[in-house]
Design a protein around this motif. Sequence first.
Motif, PDB file in Angstrom:
ATOM      1  N   VAL A  74       0.843  -1.200   0.000  1.00 20.76           N
ATOM      2  CA  VAL A  74       0.000   0.000   0.000  1.00 20.76           C
ATOM      3  C   VAL A  74       0.880   1.252   0.000  1.00 20.76           C
ATOM      4  O   VAL A  74       2.041   1.223   0.410  1.00 20.76           O
ATOM      5  N   GLY A  75       0.303   2.364  -0.450  1.00 26.57           N
ATOM      6  CA  GLY A  75       1.005   3.652  -0.415  1.00 26.57           C
ATOM      7  C   GLY A  75       2.310   3.639  -1.179  1.00 26.57           C
ATOM      8  O   GLY A  75       2.378   3.193  -2.311  1.00 26.57           O
ATOM      9  N   ASP A  76       3.348   4.128  -0.540  1.00 25.52           N
ATOM     10  CA  ASP A  76       4.664   4.176  -1.170  1.00 25.52           C
ATOM     11  C   ASP A  76       5.505   2.947  -0.867  1.00 25.52           C
ATOM     12  O   ASP A  76       6.716   2.945  -1.089  1.00 25.52           O
ATOM     13  N   GLU A  77       4.878   1.893  -0.372  1.00 27.26           N
ATOM     14  CA  GLU A  77       5.604   0.655  -0.142  1.00 27.26           C
ATOM     15  C   GLU A  77       5.994   0.044  -1.485  1.00 27.26           C
ATOM     16  O   GLU A  77       5.174  -0.080  -2.386  1.00 27.26           O
ATOM     17  N   GLY A  78       7.241  -0.306  -1.596  1.00 27.04           N
ATOM     18  CA  GLY A  78       7.714  -0.939  -2.815  1.00 27.04           C
ATOM     19  C   GLY A  78       8.188  -2.345  -2.530  1.00 27.04           C
ATOM     20  O   GLY A  78       7.977  -2.895  -1.441  1.00 27.04           O
ATOM     21  N   ALA A  79       8.855  -2.930  -3.518  1.00 22.18           N
ATOM     22  CA  ALA A  79       9.323  -4.311  -3.388  1.00 22.18           C
ATOM     23  C   ALA A  79      10.335  -4.476  -2.252  1.00 22.18           C
ATOM     24  O   ALA A  79      10.519  -5.580  -1.739  1.00 22.18           O
ATOM     25  N   ARG A  80      10.961  -3.377  -1.851  1.00 22.60           N
ATOM     26  CA  ARG A  80      11.968  -3.465  -0.793  1.00 22.60           C
ATOM     27  C   ARG A  80      11.385  -4.021   0.502  1.00 22.60           C
ATOM     28  O   ARG A  80      12.063  -4.721   1.253  1.00 22.60           O
ATOM     29  N   LYS A  81      10.122  -3.734   0.765  1.00 22.99           N
ATOM     30  CA  LYS A  81       9.483  -4.251   1.978  1.00 22.99           C
ATOM     31  C   LYS A  81       9.478  -5.774   1.970  1.00 22.99           C
ATOM     32  O   LYS A  81       9.724  -6.419   3.001  1.00 22.99           O
ATOM     33  N   ILE A  82       9.204  -6.347   0.827  1.00 22.92           N
ATOM     34  CA  ILE A  82       9.195  -7.806   0.704  1.00 22.92           C
ATOM     35  C   ILE A  82      10.604  -8.369   0.816  1.00 22.92           C
ATOM     36  O   ILE A  82      10.827  -9.395   1.463  1.00 22.92           O
ATOM     37  N   MET A  83      11.555  -7.690   0.206  1.00 20.89           N
ATOM     38  CA  MET A  83      12.938  -8.179   0.252  1.00 20.89           C
ATOM     39  C   MET A  83      13.520  -8.138   1.655  1.00 20.89           C
ATOM     40  O   MET A  83      14.477  -8.848   1.957  1.00 20.89           O
ATOM     41  N   ARG A  84      12.955  -7.306   2.522  1.00 19.12           N
ATOM     42  CA  ARG A  84      13.430  -7.225   3.905  1.00 19.12           C
ATOM     43  C   ARG A  84      12.758  -8.261   4.808  1.00 19.12           C
ATOM     44  O   ARG A  84      13.093  -8.379   5.982  1.00 19.12           O
ATOM     45  N   ASN A  85      11.796  -8.990   4.270  1.00 16.06           N
ATOM     46  CA  ASN A  85      11.045  -9.977   5.036  1.00 16.06           C
ATOM     47  C   ASN A  85      11.766 -11.322   4.980  1.00 16.06           C
ATOM     48  O   ASN A  85      11.896 -11.920   3.904  1.00 16.06           O
ATOM     49  N   ASP A  86      12.222 -11.811   6.123  1.00 13.54           N
ATOM     50  CA  ASP A  86      12.982 -13.059   6.174  1.00 13.54           C
ATOM     51  C   ASP A  86      12.148 -14.280   5.820  1.00 13.54           C
ATOM     52  O   ASP A  86      12.691 -15.382   5.665  1.00 13.54           O
ATOM     53  N   ALA A  87      10.847 -14.105   5.694  1.00 18.29           N
ATOM     54  CA  ALA A  87       9.987 -15.236   5.324  1.00 18.29           C
ATOM     55  C   ALA A  87      10.180 -15.634   3.870  1.00 18.29           C
ATOM     56  O   ALA A  87       9.789 -16.735   3.464  1.00 18.29           O
ATOM     57  N   PHE A  88      10.802 -14.744   3.084  1.00 15.30           N
ATOM     58  CA  PHE A  88      10.993 -15.007   1.664  1.00 15.30           C
ATOM     59  C   PHE A  88      12.481 -15.160   1.367  1.00 15.30           C
ATOM     60  O   PHE A  88      13.319 -14.475   1.964  1.00 15.30           O
ATOM     61  N   SER A  89      12.786 -16.053   0.446  1.00 17.72           N
ATOM     62  CA  SER A  89      14.185 -16.298   0.093  1.00 17.72           C
ATOM     63  C   SER A  89      14.540 -15.583  -1.193  1.00 17.72           C
ATOM     64  O   SER A  89      13.751 -15.573  -2.151  1.00 17.72           O
ATOM     65  N   GLY A  90      15.712 -14.977  -1.195  1.00 19.22           N
ATOM     66  CA  GLY A  90      16.117 -14.221  -2.371  1.00 19.22           C
ATOM     67  C   GLY A  90      17.541 -14.514  -2.792  1.00 19.22           C
ATOM     68  O   GLY A  90      18.377 -14.936  -1.986  1.00 19.22           O
ATOM     69  N   THR A  91      17.800 -14.296  -4.063  1.00 23.69           N
ATOM     70  CA  THR A  91      19.129 -14.430  -4.643  1.00 23.69           C
ATOM     71  C   THR A  91      19.646 -13.044  -4.996  1.00 23.69           C
ATOM     72  O   THR A  91      18.890 -12.213  -5.497  1.00 23.69           O
ATOM     73  N   GLN A  92      20.903 -12.782  -4.714  1.00 25.59           N
ATOM     74  CA  GLN A  92      21.488 -11.469  -4.970  1.00 25.59           C
ATOM     75  C   GLN A  92      22.336 -11.476  -6.234  1.00 25.59           C
ATOM     76  O   GLN A  92      23.036 -12.444  -6.513  1.00 25.59           O
ATOM     77  N   VAL A  93      22.259 -10.392  -6.970  1.00 21.90           N
ATOM     78  CA  VAL A  93      23.051 -10.224  -8.188  1.00 21.90           C
ATOM     79  C   VAL A  93      23.813  -8.915  -8.076  1.00 21.90           C
ATOM     80  O   VAL A  93      23.208  -7.841  -8.014  1.00 21.90           O
TER      81      VAL A  93
END
Length: 217
Positions: free
Chosen positions: A168-187
């Motif tokens: 919502v609002g000005d929330e961007g994808a960064r909020k999801i990337m900061r959530n440890d519940a999701f796994s991410g790969t870095q480039v």
Amino acid sequence: MRLTGILLAAGKSTRLGRDKLAVAMPDGRALAAWSLQAALDSELEQVICVVKPEDSLEWLPENVLQSTVNSSNYRNETKLHIAVSTEYSSGMAASLQCGLKEAKEYGAEGVMILLADQPLIRAQDINQVSAALALNKQSDYAAAVDGEGRKPPVAFRSQMFDHLLALVGDEGARKIMRNDAFSGTQVNLPDFCFWDADTEAELKRIMEYVNEIAQMK
């Protein structure tokens, strides 16, 4: 993996005080045309460019502008689709979700979020992020990264669509990337890929870099 790019081009340019998308780059093209062309030249299956209702689209690359037809749909012979965000003023989340809804209609297996005000991003950088997500099948997303953390371009698998739609609002994808519940790969990408044109000082840095590179060729 069928990835659709979502290029966010519906910002208000508040900090710069003028339309940064249309700022002329040294080669005469508009600033946002650089990032859009990189997306079109990449291996993304299609690119959805999210714009404001009042956008004249005059910043589009000339070849794209000439082939854009039907003002209510903005489809053309390239892989580009223009999506109009009527709720853009409520924040970044609305524009992102406008593009995401279009991508879901196409049956995209994932989306990559790109920012129109980062003109130095290259097709090869976009392809690196795409390849990272395809290779790391257990990752929910693949994100570009510099010394300050994970940033766009960032690609998400389709199972993340509902989480993106919940922003919502000005929330961007960064909020999801900061959530440890999701796994991410870095480039890791070069620092200049992340330079945006939010302020006059930042815009000047971009211009000076482009001129410097041109002189070296």
